[in-house]
Design an enzyme around this catalytic site. Structure first.
Site, PDB file in Angstrom:
ATOM      1  N   CYS A   2       0.823  -1.220   0.000  1.00 48.41           N
ATOM      2  CA  CYS A   2       0.000   0.000   0.000  1.00 48.41           C
ATOM      3  C   CYS A   2       0.855   1.267   0.000  1.00 48.41           C
ATOM      4  O   CYS A   2       1.887   1.323   0.651  1.00 48.41           O
ATOM      5  CB  CYS A   2      -0.868   0.054   1.250  1.00 48.41           C
ATOM      6  SG  CYS A   2      -1.856  -1.405   1.508  1.00 48.41           S
ATOM      7  N   ARG A  27       5.397  -0.009  -5.972  1.00 53.11           N
ATOM      8  CA  ARG A  27       5.328  -0.713  -4.696  1.00 53.11           C
ATOM      9  C   ARG A  27       4.351  -1.898  -4.760  1.00 53.11           C
ATOM     10  O   ARG A  27       4.403  -2.763  -3.885  1.00 53.11           O
ATOM     11  CB  ARG A  27       4.904   0.262  -3.580  1.00 53.11           C
ATOM     12  CG  ARG A  27       5.943   1.323  -3.290  1.00 53.11           C
ATOM     13  CD  ARG A  27       5.354   2.465  -2.504  1.00 53.11           C
ATOM     14  NE  ARG A  27       4.895   2.094  -1.198  1.00 53.11           N
ATOM     15  CZ  ARG A  27       5.617   2.185  -0.079  1.00 53.11           C
ATOM     16  NH1 ARG A  27       6.846   2.644  -0.146  1.00 53.11           N
ATOM     17  NH2 ARG A  27       5.121   1.830   1.080  1.00 53.11           N
ATOM     18  N   TRP A  74      -2.959  -2.931  -1.406  1.00 54.95           N
ATOM     19  CA  TRP A  74      -2.505  -4.291  -1.671  1.00 54.95           C
ATOM     20  C   TRP A  74      -3.207  -5.139  -0.612  1.00 54.95           C
ATOM     21  O   TRP A  74      -2.903  -5.044   0.572  1.00 54.95           O
ATOM     22  CB  TRP A  74      -0.991  -4.361  -1.530  1.00 54.95           C
ATOM     23  CG  TRP A  74      -0.366  -5.639  -1.981  1.00 54.95           C
ATOM     24  CD1 TRP A  74       0.014  -5.965  -3.244  1.00 54.95           C
ATOM     25  CD2 TRP A  74      -0.007  -6.752  -1.158  1.00 54.95           C
ATOM     26  NE1 TRP A  74       0.582  -7.215  -3.263  1.00 54.95           N
ATOM     27  CE2 TRP A  74       0.575  -7.719  -1.993  1.00 54.95           C
ATOM     28  CE3 TRP A  74      -0.140  -7.035   0.203  1.00 54.95           C
ATOM     29  CZ2 TRP A  74       1.034  -8.944  -1.526  1.00 54.95           C
ATOM     30  CZ3 TRP A  74       0.312  -8.251   0.674  1.00 54.95           C
ATOM     31  CH2 TRP A  74       0.897  -9.189  -0.189  1.00 54.95           C
ATOM     32  N   ASN A 100      -1.795   2.134   5.716  1.00 56.52           N
ATOM     33  CA  ASN A 100      -0.816   1.129   5.291  1.00 56.52           C
ATOM     34  C   ASN A 100      -0.427   0.341   6.536  1.00 56.52           C
ATOM     35  O   ASN A 100      -0.112   0.948   7.559  1.00 56.52           O
ATOM     36  CB  ASN A 100       0.400   1.861   4.692  1.00 56.52           C
ATOM     37  CG  ASN A 100       1.491   0.910   4.247  1.00 56.52           C
ATOM     38  OD1 ASN A 100       1.262  -0.292   4.107  1.00 56.52           O
ATOM     39  ND2 ASN A 100       2.673   1.452   4.018  1.00 56.52           N
ATOM     40  N   GLY A 101      -0.458  -0.989   6.464  1.00 59.16           N
ATOM     41  CA  GLY A 101      -0.084  -1.801   7.619  1.00 59.16           C
ATOM     42  C   GLY A 101      -1.227  -2.718   8.026  1.00 59.16           C
ATOM     43  O   GLY A 101      -2.133  -2.973   7.237  1.00 59.16           O
ATOM     44  N   GLU A 463      18.155 -17.501  -7.293  1.00 57.61           N
ATOM     45  CA  GLU A 463      17.787 -16.136  -7.681  1.00 57.61           C
ATOM     46  C   GLU A 463      17.216 -16.139  -9.103  1.00 57.61           C
ATOM     47  O   GLU A 463      16.247 -15.437  -9.399  1.00 57.61           O
ATOM     48  CB  GLU A 463      19.012 -15.223  -7.560  1.00 57.61           C
ATOM     49  CG  GLU A 463      18.844 -13.810  -8.074  1.00 57.61           C
ATOM     50  CD  GLU A 463      17.695 -13.037  -7.430  1.00 57.61           C
ATOM     51  OE1 GLU A 463      17.138 -13.482  -6.406  1.00 57.61           O
ATOM     52  OE2 GLU A 463      17.314 -11.993  -7.988  1.00 57.61           O
ATOM     53  N   LYS A 467      13.510 -14.859 -10.296  1.00 53.94           N
ATOM     54  CA  LYS A 467      13.257 -13.876 -11.366  1.00 53.94           C
ATOM     55  C   LYS A 467      12.240 -14.433 -12.355  1.00 53.94           C
ATOM     56  O   LYS A 467      11.335 -13.749 -12.795  1.00 53.94           O
ATOM     57  CB  LYS A 467      14.546 -13.515 -12.134  1.00 53.94           C
ATOM     58  CG  LYS A 467      15.526 -12.613 -11.452  1.00 53.94           C
ATOM     59  CD  LYS A 467      15.020 -11.243 -11.165  1.00 53.94           C
ATOM     60  CE  LYS A 467      14.609 -10.969  -9.821  1.00 53.94           C
ATOM     61  NZ  LYS A 467      14.619 -11.172  -8.579  1.00 53.94           N
ATOM     62  N   GLU A 470       8.727 -14.521 -10.732  1.00 54.48           N
ATOM     63  CA  GLU A 470       8.158 -13.183 -10.557  1.00 54.48           C
ATOM     64  C   GLU A 470       7.719 -12.578 -11.876  1.00 54.48           C
ATOM     65  O   GLU A 470       6.645 -11.998 -11.977  1.00 54.48           O
ATOM     66  CB  GLU A 470       9.194 -12.240  -9.913  1.00 54.48           C
ATOM     67  CG  GLU A 470       9.498 -12.539  -8.471  1.00 54.48           C
ATOM     68  CD  GLU A 470      10.620 -11.648  -7.928  1.00 54.48           C
ATOM     69  OE1 GLU A 470      10.432 -11.053  -6.864  1.00 54.48           O
ATOM     70  OE2 GLU A 470      11.688 -11.556  -8.557  1.00 54.48           O
ATOM     71  N   HIS A 486      18.790 -37.215  -6.936  1.00 52.50           N
ATOM     72  CA  HIS A 486      18.037 -37.559  -5.729  1.00 52.50           C
ATOM     73  C   HIS A 486      16.581 -37.104  -5.837  1.00 52.50           C
ATOM     74  O   HIS A 486      15.951 -36.808  -4.823  1.00 52.50           O
ATOM     75  CB  HIS A 486      18.712 -36.938  -4.502  1.00 52.50           C
ATOM     76  CG  HIS A 486      20.116 -37.401  -4.312  1.00 52.50           C
ATOM     77  ND1 HIS A 486      20.440 -38.716  -4.030  1.00 52.50           N
ATOM     78  CD2 HIS A 486      21.303 -36.740  -4.412  1.00 52.50           C
ATOM     79  CE1 HIS A 486      21.763 -38.842  -3.944  1.00 52.50           C
ATOM     80  NE2 HIS A 486      22.304 -37.651  -4.182  1.00 52.50           N
ATOM     81  N   LYS A 581       6.672  -4.399  -4.159  1.00 55.27           N
ATOM     82  CA  LYS A 581       8.102  -4.094  -4.056  1.00 55.27           C
ATOM     83  C   LYS A 581       8.540  -4.079  -2.589  1.00 55.27           C
ATOM     84  O   LYS A 581       9.565  -4.630  -2.234  1.00 55.27           O
ATOM     85  CB  LYS A 581       8.359  -2.734  -4.698  1.00 55.27           C
ATOM     86  CG  LYS A 581       9.811  -2.300  -4.667  1.00 55.27           C
ATOM     87  CD  LYS A 581      10.567  -2.942  -5.795  1.00 55.27           C
ATOM     88  CE  LYS A 581      12.034  -2.624  -5.791  1.00 55.27           C
ATOM     89  NZ  LYS A 581      12.795  -3.730  -6.414  1.00 55.27           N
TER      90      LYS A 581
HETATM   91  C1  G6P Z   1       9.470  -8.413  -2.090  1.00 48.25           C
HETATM   92  C2  G6P Z   1       9.893  -8.178  -3.524  1.00 48.25           C
HETATM   93  C3  G6P Z   1      11.161  -8.983  -3.810  1.00 48.25           C
HETATM   94  C4  G6P Z   1      12.242  -8.609  -2.823  1.00 48.25           C
HETATM   95  C5  G6P Z   1      11.773  -8.830  -1.389  1.00 48.25           C
HETATM   96  C6  G6P Z   1      12.745  -8.285  -0.377  1.00 48.25           C
HETATM   97  O1  G6P Z   1       9.037  -9.714  -1.943  1.00 48.25           O
HETATM   98  O2  G6P Z   1       8.858  -8.547  -4.403  1.00 48.25           O
HETATM   99  O3  G6P Z   1      11.600  -8.708  -5.135  1.00 48.25           O
HETATM  100  O4  G6P Z   1      13.379  -9.366  -3.072  1.00 48.25           O
HETATM  101  O5  G6P Z   1      10.542  -8.134  -1.178  1.00 48.25           O
HETATM  102  O6  G6P Z   1      12.772  -6.888  -0.454  1.00 48.25           O
HETATM  103  P1  G6P Z   1      13.855  -6.001   0.259  1.00 48.25           P
HETATM  104  O7  G6P Z   1      13.432  -4.587  -0.022  1.00 48.25           O
HETATM  105  O8  G6P Z   1      13.803  -6.319   1.728  1.00 48.25           O
HETATM  106  O9  G6P Z   1      15.165  -6.351  -0.335  1.00 48.25           O
END
Ligand code: G6P
Length: 586
Positions: A2, A27, A74, A100-101, A463, A467, A470, A486, A581
Site C-alpha cells: 500500500c 510498490r 494491496w 498502510n499496515g 535467484e 526472477k 516473478e 536424488h 516491491k
Molecule cells: C518483495 C519483492 C522482492 C524482494 C523482497 C525483499 O518480496 O517482491 O523482489 O526481493 O521483497 O525486499 P527487500 O526490499 O527487503 O530487499
C-alpha cells in the site's frame, strides 16, 4: 505494498495525489482511491485496477478541493473489491482515512464500535481507524485528543492519513514509513518520498509513535503522549527524482542495463562503513545474515564468500523464519540484514529478535532513510538509485558488490576484485541480447523451468528461478546440481527446460555431466557458460572472468531472459501480479 499520500496546499489536490500514486505504483497494489475535502464535505472515489484505469473511470483527478488523501491498496484483509479499496470514511462521513499496515486488534475494536452504533461497509481492518477517530471526536470534540485516543487504542503496525470535515489533515506512524514534504505551495505526507519528490526535496521523517496535524496555519508534530516534537528538515537526494524510464520500454530493462554502473557505485562505497563492518564481523562471537526474496539469495552467496575467503562461518536465515527460532541469537553476535527497501516487515522483525538478544546489526540497504537503517549500528548503502521494477535486479548485484568488499577487506584483498572487469563483462552481455530474446520466445508455453548450479552458483540458480517466477509466472525451481539424481531427474522429459549455470571453474565438469544426464532424458538444456558444449541445446555465452566473480555476470542473462519471456507472455515486467516491491506487512 500500500502507498498513502495526503496533500494540503494552494493547488488542486486531486491531480497531485493521482500523480503521486502513479509514481508509487512500483510498490505493488490492486486498487486505488482518492478523497478530497471541498465545500465542507469529504468526497470519496475509488475502485479496483491500475491508477490510470480507475482514474479514467472514476475521474479521481477531477475531484474538487485543495486538501485530499489517496491510496493504492494491496489486499491483506478482505478481497480485492471496490468497497475494500481506500479511502474509508467513518459511518458519519466526517472523517476519512487511508492506511498502510495491519491493525491487529481491529476485530475487537470493530465489535465495540458496532455496539455503539458505528457501521462498517468493508471487510478491511483499516475502516476501524475511521470510525475510531469519529468516535473519539464525537466524545471529545477535539481533533488532537481524538487522534491521541485512537493511536493509543490501535495495536499493530500502521501509518495512516486522515482528512477531517473541517479540512484538517492528520497522519500517524507506528512501524510503517511516513514522510512529510514541505513545499512552497503546500504540505505533503506520504509513505514514500517518490509520492511528492517532484514538488519538494525538503522532508521530515516522522519517527515511530508520532503524529502530525496539518492545516492552513502549518504543521504540528506530537508524540503518542501528546507532547510537541521538533524535527529538522532534511533534503532528500536528487537521485530520487530519477524515476523515469528514459529510452527504455520498462523500468526492469532500464535497471538491468544500469548494472555496469551501479555495481561500480556500490563498490565505491564509503570506506569508513566498510572498515567498521569488517571490524565488527571479525570480532563477532557468531555471525548471521538475513534477508527476504532476492536479498536472501545475496545472503546465501555471502555464506560461500565468508567461509572460502575470510574463513568465517556465517549462518544465513530467511527473515520470516527468525521468529520461529528466537533463541538463535546471543549477545555479541552480529546480524547482517540485507534489504533493498529497508522496510520489509520480515527483515525488521528478524532485526528486532536479534537486538532483543543483544546482537548488533549491520545493514546493507538501498534506501538510507529507511526503518532498517534506524535500527542498525552500521549501515552500508547500495548506492544504486531507486529501483522501481518490483523484481529486484540492480539491487541484487549491488548487494553482492558490498558483500564481496566486506569479505575482501577481511581477507586483505585475497579475492582479487576487478570491478571494472565485471562492468565490462556485463556490458558485453547487454550489448547483444538477441539470442536471449530468441530463447525467451520458447518460454511462451512452457510450464516448468529448472535452473541448476553447484557451489556458489546454486544461490544464483535460486535467484534465477525467483526472477523467472516473478516476471513470467512460470513455475521455476533452483536446483543444486548434485541433487539432480536424488529426485528432480524424475521430472525431466521433452517438455522440460533446464538452465545450467556452468562457468569454467571447479564446478564445471560435474555440472556438464548433469547437463548430459538431463539431455539424455529429452529435456532442453540452456547452458550459461564461457565454454561451448554439445550438451547445450542453446548456449548463452558469458565472458571468462576471475572465477570468484562469476555470480555477478551469470545472473544478468537470466534477468534478461525473464524480462523478455514476460513480454512474450504479455505479463507486465515492472509490476508482476500479486507482488509488491516493499512488503511492509508480515
Ligand atoms: C518483495 C519483492 C522482492 C524482494 C523482497 C525483499 O518480496 O517482491 O523482489 O526481493 O521483497 O525486499 P527487500 O526490499 O527487503 O530487499
Amino acid at each position: 505494498m500500500c502507498s498513502i499520500i495526503g496533500y494540503l496546499g494552494i493547488n488542486p489536490a486531486a491531480p497531485i495525489i493521482v500523480k503521486g500514486l502513479k509514481r508509487m505504483e512500483y510498490r505493488g497494489y490492486d486498487s486505488v482511491g482518492v478523497a478530497t475535502f471541498s465545500d465542507n464535505q469529504i468526497v470519496v472515489r475509488k475502485g479496483v485496477g491500475k491508477v490510470i484505469e480507475v482514474n479514467n473511470q472514476a475521474k479521481l483527478d477531477q475531484l474538487a478541493g485543495n486538501i485530499g488523501i489517496g491510496h493504492t491498496r494491496w489486499a491483506t484483509h478482505g478481497m480485492v473489491t471496490d468497497v475494500n479499496a481506500h479511502p474509508h470514511p467513518s459511518s458519519a462521513g466526517e472523517v476519512a482515512i487511508v492506511h498502510n499496515g495491519i491493525i491487529d486488534n481491529y476485530d475487537e475494536l470493530k465489535k465495540n464500535l458496532q455496539q455503539k452504533g458505528y457501521t462498517f461497509k468493508s471487510q478491511t481492518d483499516s475502516e476501524v481507524i475511521a470510525n475510531l477517530l469519529q468516535y473519539h471526536h464525537d466524545k471529545t470534540k477535539d481533533k488532537k485528543k481524538s487522534i491521541l485516543e485512537t493511536v493509543n487504542h490501535l495495536k499493530g503496525n500502521y501509518a495512516f492519513v486522515a482528512v477531517f470535515e473541517d479540512g484538517t489533515l492528520a497522519a500517524a506512524r507506528m512501524h510503517e514509513p511516513l514522510i512529510l514534504g514541505i513545499g512552497k505551495d503546500g504540505y505533503f505526507i506520504s509513505s514514500d518520498v517518490l509520492g511528492f519528490v517532484e514538488h519538494t526535496d525538503e522532508v521530515i521523517y516522522l519517527d515511530n509513535k508520532e503524529f502530525v496535524m496539518i492545516d492552513s496555519r502549518g504543521i504540528k508534530i506530537f508524540d503518542f503522549d501528546g507532547n510537541p516534537i521538533q524535527h529538522q528538515i532534511t533534503k532528500v537526494s536528487k537521485e530520487f527524482a530519477d524515476v523515469y524510464k528514459g529510452e527504455f520500454a520498462h523500468f526492469t530493462l532500464k535497471e538491468i542495463s544500469e548494472q555496469p554502473k551501479t555495481i561500480a557505485n556500490a563498490a565505491n562505497n564509503t570506506k569508513l562503513e566498510l572498515d567498521l563492518a569488517a571490524d565488527f564481523v571479525k570480532h563477532a562471537r557468531s555471525l548471521y545474515i538475513t534477508g527476504s526474496g532476492t536479498s536472501y539469495n545475496a545472503a546465501l552467496i555471502a555464506k560461500f564468500l565468508f567461509s572460502r575467503f575470510a574463513k568465517i562461518k556465517v549462518e544465513p536465515v530467511i527473515s520470516s523464519e527468525v521468529q520461529f527460532s528466537p533463541d538463535m541469537f546471543e549477545p555479541q553476535s552480529i546480524l547482517i540484514a540485507i534489504s533493498q527497501s529497508g522496510e520489509s516487515a520480515d527483515v525488521l522483525e528478524a532485526v528486532k529478535f536479534a537486538k532483543n538478544a543483544g546482537s548488533k546489526i549491520i545493514s546493507i540497504v538501498n534506501i538510507m532513510t529507511s526503518s532498517l537503517v534506524q535500527q542498525s549500528a552500521i549501515s552500508i548503502g547500495l548506492n544504486c538509485g531507486p529501483e522501481i521494477g518490483v523484481a529486484a535486479t540492480k539491487s541484487f548485484t549491488s548487494q553482492l558488490a558490498v558483500l564481496y568488499k566486506i569479505v575482501d577487506k577481511i581477507c586483505g584483498g585475497c579475492i582479487g576484485l576487478e570491478f571494472d572487469n565485471i562492468s565490462e563483462s556485463i556490458k558485453k552481455i547487454l550489448s547483444d541480447d538477441s539470442k536471449i530474446q530468441e530463447i525467451a520466445k520458447k518460454f511462451k508455453d512452457v510450464s516448468d523451468i529448472y535452473v541448476l548450479g553447484r557451489g556458489i552458483h546454486y544461490p544464483i540458480a535460486s535467484e534465477a528461478s525467483l526472477k523467472l517466477k516473478e516476471l513470467t509466472y512460470i513455475h521455476a525451481e533452483g536446483l543444486p546440481g548434485g541433487e539432480l539424481k536424488h529426485g528432480p531427474l524424475a521430472l525431466m522429459d521433452s517438455n522440460s527446460y533446464v538452465i545450467i549455470i556452468n562457468p569454467n571453474d571447479s564446478t564445471y565438469n560435474d555440472t556438464l555431466t548433469s547437463a548430459r544426464e538431463i539431455k539424455a532424458r529429452g529435456a532442453k538444456v540452456i547452458g550459461i557458460s564461457d565454454k561451448p558444449s554439445d550438451a547445450y541445446d542453446f548456449w548463452i555465452e558469458i565472458p571468462a572472468i576471475n572465477e570468484a566473480l562469476y555470480p555477478f555476470i551469470e545472473i544478468v542473462p537470466i534477468q534478461l531472459l525473464a524480462y523478455y519471456a514476460a513480454l512474450e507472455k504479455d505479463a507486465d515486467p515492472d509490476y508482476p501480479r500479486n507482488l509488491a516491491k516493499s512488503v511492509t506487512v508480515k
